[in-house]
Design a protein around this motif. Sequence first.
Motif, PDB file in Angstrom:
ATOM      1  N   MET A   1       0.910  -1.163   0.086  1.00 52.48           N
ATOM      2  CA  MET A   1       0.021   0.102   0.090  1.00 52.48           C
ATOM      3  C   MET A   1       0.915   1.329  -0.057  1.00 52.48           C
ATOM      4  N   THR A   2       0.572   2.363  -0.868  1.00 49.11           N
ATOM      5  CA  THR A   2       1.334   3.436  -0.864  1.00 49.11           C
ATOM      6  C   THR A   2       1.027   4.380   0.146  1.00 49.11           C
ATOM      7  N   ALA A   3       2.046   5.221   0.507  1.00 47.23           N
ATOM      8  CA  ALA A   3       1.769   6.322   1.701  1.00 47.23           C
ATOM      9  C   ALA A   3       0.591   6.873   1.229  1.00 47.23           C
ATOM     10  N   THR A   4       0.167   7.445   0.022  1.00 47.77           N
ATOM     11  CA  THR A   4      -1.065   8.078  -0.164  1.00 47.77           C
ATOM     12  C   THR A   4      -2.100   7.358   0.157  1.00 47.77           C
ATOM     13  N   ALA A   5      -2.037   5.878  -0.416  1.00 51.04           N
ATOM     14  CA  ALA A   5      -3.566   5.268   0.042  1.00 51.04           C
ATOM     15  C   ALA A   5      -3.412   4.876   1.573  1.00 51.04           C
ATOM     16  N   ARG A   6      -2.233   4.861   2.108  1.00 54.63           N
ATOM     17  CA  ARG A   6      -2.467   4.660   3.908  1.00 54.63           C
ATOM     18  C   ARG A   6      -3.291   5.991   4.505  1.00 54.63           C
TER      19      ARG A   6
ATOM     20  N   ASP B   1     -21.833   4.826   3.387  1.00 51.96           N
ATOM     21  CA  ASP B   1     -20.492   4.342   3.826  1.00 51.96           C
ATOM     22  C   ASP B   1     -19.687   4.372   2.678  1.00 51.96           C
ATOM     23  N   HIS B   2     -18.770   5.341   2.615  1.00 55.06           N
ATOM     24  CA  HIS B   2     -17.693   5.475   1.656  1.00 55.06           C
ATOM     25  C   HIS B   2     -18.719   5.544   0.413  1.00 55.06           C
ATOM     26  N   TYR B   3     -18.476   4.812  -0.587  1.00 52.17           N
ATOM     27  CA  TYR B   3     -19.240   5.029  -1.778  1.00 52.17           C
ATOM     28  C   TYR B   3     -20.895   4.636  -1.783  1.00 52.17           C
ATOM     29  N   ASP B   4     -20.794   3.580  -0.962  1.00 51.67           N
ATOM     30  CA  ASP B   4     -22.157   2.951  -0.672  1.00 51.67           C
ATOM     31  C   ASP B   4     -23.425   4.018  -0.087  1.00 51.67           C
TER      32      ASP B   4
ATOM     33  N   THR C   1      -7.816   8.794   6.613  1.00 46.10           N
ATOM     34  CA  THR C   1      -8.773   9.987   6.633  1.00 46.10           C
ATOM     35  C   THR C   1     -10.240   9.707   6.236  1.00 46.10           C
ATOM     36  N   ARG C   2     -10.340   8.288   5.882  1.00 45.89           N
ATOM     37  CA  ARG C   2     -11.621   8.183   5.322  1.00 45.89           C
ATOM     38  C   ARG C   2     -13.018   8.287   6.268  1.00 45.89           C
TER      39      ARG C   2
END
Length: 247
Positions: free
Chosen positions: A1-6, A192-195, A11-12
């Motif tokens: 997992m990239t730093a951006t993804a982490r 919930d996120h995209y849902d 922050t989600r």
Amino acid sequence: MTATARANRRTRRPPRFYFSLRSPYSWLAYRDLLGRYARTAAAVEWVPFFEPDELSRTLLTEAGGAFPYTPMSPEKHRYILQDVRRLAAERGLEFSWPVDRDPVWEVPHLGYLVAARHGRGPEYIALAARARWERGQDICDRSVIAGFGAELGLDPGELATAADDPGRRAEGVRVLLEIQRDGVFGVPFFVDHYDKYWGIDRLPAFVAALAAKDPSLAELPDSRRDSGPLAAGPERSVDDGHAGGCG
């Protein structure tokens, strides 16, 4: 997992429950959440959905936002009266249909933001729901909102005049922008996120989806019992039909 993804994962935003103190279906969803799905109720972010008055609409437009509006027909209004009575009866609830005279929905909803900032959001909603749906009171009446202060241990004036506070108005506009960003077109609405899940009949699916991702949110077998003043019952698809096509 990239730093951006982490970073994005950290922050989600938490799952969200959009509710309106105006909407009878939001009232029933609120009772079902606390009476049947207590773990979910504690885990979600509660976000008020309210129709902006002229000032809020102007501020919203200046911020680059817009609010959905769908007028309600007399036929739809009569259906809602009938439908809510059925749903309330299924839950063993009696209610008084309130009469809104020149309502300014910032009064109760920005009052909620004040209460939530002091950590008394759920208690404020309970008082507003009781006032509106059990006593038939006008929760856009500042004296009604001020009356919540003593029970909440909060300044009655701060609650009642939240709509006059520029800071609370700005916070309300931020909420309206969130509504637009999340694509909320009616209430109750769960995200919930995209849902996304619209309507009280989608609440069980929302709860199940959250529990599938986080087993700690799975409700205990006895959590579906009658929890006193928050007795719950079966769900049904709804649409209140006030501004935004709300349920």
